[in-house]
Write a protein that holds these residues in place. Structure first.
Motif, PDB file in Angstrom:
ATOM      1  N   SER A  27       0.847  -1.187   0.000  1.00 49.17           N
ATOM      2  CA  SER A  27       0.000   0.000   0.000  1.00 49.17           C
ATOM      3  C   SER A  27       0.885   1.240   0.000  1.00 49.17           C
ATOM      4  O   SER A  27       1.774   1.377   0.845  1.00 49.17           O
ATOM      5  CB  SER A  27      -0.909   0.001   1.233  1.00 49.17           C
ATOM      6  OG  SER A  27      -1.802   1.085   1.196  1.00 49.17           O
ATOM      7  N   LEU A  48      -2.239  -1.114  -3.272  1.00 48.44           N
ATOM      8  CA  LEU A  48      -3.313  -0.276  -2.753  1.00 48.44           C
ATOM      9  C   LEU A  48      -2.782   1.150  -2.622  1.00 48.44           C
ATOM     10  O   LEU A  48      -1.564   1.376  -2.715  1.00 48.44           O
ATOM     11  CB  LEU A  48      -3.774  -0.772  -1.381  1.00 48.44           C
ATOM     12  CG  LEU A  48      -4.331  -2.194  -1.302  1.00 48.44           C
ATOM     13  CD1 LEU A  48      -4.483  -2.626   0.160  1.00 48.44           C
ATOM     14  CD2 LEU A  48      -5.660  -2.298  -2.024  1.00 48.44           C
ATOM     15  N   VAL A  49      -3.685   2.091  -2.392  1.00 52.74           N
ATOM     16  CA  VAL A  49      -3.275   3.469  -2.108  1.00 52.74           C
ATOM     17  C   VAL A  49      -3.927   3.901  -0.801  1.00 52.74           C
ATOM     18  O   VAL A  49      -5.029   3.466  -0.460  1.00 52.74           O
ATOM     19  CB  VAL A  49      -3.642   4.453  -3.234  1.00 52.74           C
ATOM     20  CG1 VAL A  49      -2.770   4.243  -4.453  1.00 52.74           C
ATOM     21  CG2 VAL A  49      -5.110   4.357  -3.596  1.00 52.74           C
ATOM     22  N   MET A  83      -2.572   9.244  -5.795  1.00 53.24           N
ATOM     23  CA  MET A  83      -2.895   8.355  -6.917  1.00 53.24           C
ATOM     24  C   MET A  83      -2.312   8.876  -8.219  1.00 53.24           C
ATOM     25  O   MET A  83      -1.764   8.103  -9.020  1.00 53.24           O
ATOM     26  CB  MET A  83      -4.418   8.233  -7.028  1.00 53.24           C
ATOM     27  CG  MET A  83      -4.898   7.224  -8.046  1.00 53.24           C
ATOM     28  SD  MET A  83      -4.710   5.521  -7.493  1.00 53.24           S
ATOM     29  CE  MET A  83      -3.251   5.037  -8.377  1.00 53.24           C
ATOM     30  N   SER A 103      -6.752  -0.013  -8.243  1.00 51.92           N
ATOM     31  CA  SER A 103      -6.535   0.041  -6.793  1.00 51.92           C
ATOM     32  C   SER A 103      -7.836  -0.195  -6.036  1.00 51.92           C
ATOM     33  O   SER A 103      -7.850  -0.871  -4.999  1.00 51.92           O
ATOM     34  CB  SER A 103      -5.917   1.382  -6.390  1.00 51.92           C
ATOM     35  OG  SER A 103      -6.848   2.443  -6.490  1.00 51.92           O
ATOM     36  N   ASN A 135      -8.748  -3.826  -6.123  1.00 52.85           N
ATOM     37  CA  ASN A 135      -7.919  -4.555  -5.156  1.00 52.85           C
ATOM     38  C   ASN A 135      -8.440  -4.368  -3.733  1.00 52.85           C
ATOM     39  O   ASN A 135      -8.516  -5.334  -2.955  1.00 52.85           O
ATOM     40  CB  ASN A 135      -6.459  -4.088  -5.244  1.00 52.85           C
ATOM     41  CG  ASN A 135      -5.803  -4.464  -6.556  1.00 52.85           C
ATOM     42  OD1 ASN A 135      -6.257  -5.369  -7.266  1.00 52.85           O
ATOM     43  ND2 ASN A 135      -4.734  -3.769  -6.897  1.00 52.85           N
TER      44      ASN A 135
END
Length: 275
Positions: free
Chosen positions: A194, A220-221, A247, A265, A268
């Motif tokens: 992440s 991920l973010v 992002m 993202s 996910n």
């Protein structure tokens, strides 16, 4: 004492996005009304879901309450590794109870932090952190939820403990901050990485190289708000609404369309958190 810079202007909307790791309480949210206002600001720029994360027992209890106040909020519960010495029998019982709540989507943040012992008064020593990390790994497996990891200067030992204990089905390295070698080791094990605002920092050379290597289905973010506000707003307070800045920085780094990467993202996050 220097003052915080003003809060960043809202970014251009970018949807869909999920903030995979934030701390709404540390951002200033206290009750249902303030949580709703904070999440409204995020939703206005495309951040439709947030996972608010605990680092001590009181924060874990609050996170679960917040997740019941607003259906756009989900919770993660654990004791931060630096607080592992508070993981007594009563804390374990309460965390186990909280972890079973359907609004809790991960066990975290747990892991190892080798930066603070000896520098921060009251910080759990390394042996205590490892014991606490092992307990959280077992809790994640017991409740069948992802394990959300905090890692600071402990790459080797973290991977060793995960291998020794047997990792849960889903492992998330929150705010990934290591280099390419660690990234590839995590990817090989199927872990998710992440990325926070640090991926936008021009001097984070090793991290930025690592961010290029992660497959589309293993990233991920997050904001980790109120910390790690993305460039060019370092030093300003962070909030989930700032996530599009990160992002877009990640998309530029990976030479991808920001909307396409945002969709990946979010897919996910929905998959691993079940949201």
């Amino acid at each position: 004492m220097s003052k915080l810079r003003p809060a960043p202007e809202p970014p251009q909307p970018l949807a869909p996005l999920v903030d995979a790791h934030t701390h709404l309480d540390a951002c200033g949210a206290k009750d249902a009304e303030s949580v709703r206002a904070m999440v409204d600001r995020a939703a206005a720029v495309g951040v439709g879901r947030v996972v608010t994360v605990a680092d001590d027992l009181a924060a874990a209890q609050w996170a679960v309450r917040a997740a019941h106040w607003d259906d756009r909020v989900f919770a993660a519960v654990a004791l931060h590794p630096t607080r592992a010495d508070a993981l007594d029998e009563a804390a374990r019982t309460e965390l186990t109870r909280l972890a079973a709540d359907p609004r809790v989507v991960a066990i975290g943040e747990t892991g190892l932090d080798y930066y603070w012992p000896g520098k921060l008064e009251g910080c759990a020593d390394i042996e205590t952190q490892i014991e606490g990390f092992r307990w959280h790994i077992e809790l994640a497996k017991q409740v069948g939820k992802p394990l959300m990891i905090h890692n600071r200067e402990a790459d080797h030992d973290l991977l060793t403990v995960l291998l020794d204990e047997g990792a849960p089905e889903t492992v998330i390295f929150h705010c990934f901050s290591s280099g390419a070698e660690m990234a590839l080791a995590c990817v090989a094990e199927g872990y998710l990485l992440s990325f926070s605002g640090t991926v936008s920092f021009k001097n984070a050379h090793e991290l930025r190289e690592a961010a290029k290597l992660v497959p589309d289905d293993q990233f991920l973010v997050e904001t980790d708000a109120p910390y790690l506000t993305p460039h060019p707003f370092r030093g300003a307070p962070n909030e989930p609404y700032c996530l599009p800045y990160t992002m877009r920085a990640l998309a530029e780094l990976r030479d991808r369309d920001p909307v396409e990467l945002a969709e990946l993202s979010t897919a996910n996050a929905r998959r691993v958190y079940g949201i």
